[in-house]
Design an enzyme around this catalytic site. Sequence first.
Site, PDB file in Angstrom:
ATOM      1  N   HIS A   1       0.720  -1.160  -0.351  1.00  9.34           N
ATOM      2  CA  HIS A   1       0.079  -0.186   0.027  1.00  9.34           C
ATOM      3  C   HIS A   1       0.534   1.500  -0.214  1.00  9.34           C
ATOM      4  CE1 HIS A   1      -3.193   2.426   0.495  1.00  9.34           C
ATOM      5  NE2 HIS A   1      -2.863   3.071   2.104  1.00  9.34           N
TER       6      HIS A   1
ATOM      7  N   GLN B   1       3.973   1.688  -1.438  1.00  9.35           N
ATOM      8  CA  GLN B   1       4.387   1.651  -2.087  1.00  9.35           C
ATOM      9  C   GLN B   1       3.724   2.508  -3.402  1.00  9.35           C
ATOM     10  OE1 GLN B   1       7.351   1.847  -2.058  1.00  9.35           O
ATOM     11  NE2 GLN B   1       8.106   0.339  -3.544  1.00  9.35           N
TER      12      GLN B   1
ATOM     13  N   HIS C   1       0.862   3.916  -2.579  1.00  6.24           N
ATOM     14  CA  HIS C   1       0.407   6.065  -2.265  1.00  6.24           C
ATOM     15  C   HIS C   1       1.809   6.359  -3.231  1.00  6.24           C
ATOM     16  CE1 HIS C   1      -1.983   7.924  -0.258  1.00  6.24           C
ATOM     17  NE2 HIS C   1      -1.702   7.747   0.786  1.00  6.24           N
TER      18      HIS C   1
END
Length: 107
Positions: free
Chosen positions: A76, A78, A80
């Site tokens: 998550h 990464q 983002h």
Amino acid sequence: MEDMELIIFNIISNGGTAKSLVYEAISASEKGEFDKAEELLKEADEYLVQAHQTQTDLIQQEAAGQHHTVSVLFVHAQDHLMSALEVRSLAENLISMNKRLYALENK
């Protein structure tokens, strides 16, 4: 694991802040506030550099043999960061188009 959670939070926090600032910059450009838009992009870039440096540190650790557990939260983080980088790239084009549109409308 606690250290990894702090690293993940750093990436999510800095990436999310950067993305919010980029959206603010786009919004400012829609109002013709191009200097403000540029300032917001520069501020976003500072957060992106921090998030990217954290990611780079993890990659260097991995290359040196220090492996980390890949969790859903890490993925998550990464995601983002990558979406923040994409929005930042797209913002350049949107702001440029808004400048052209603003100039045409105000002739």
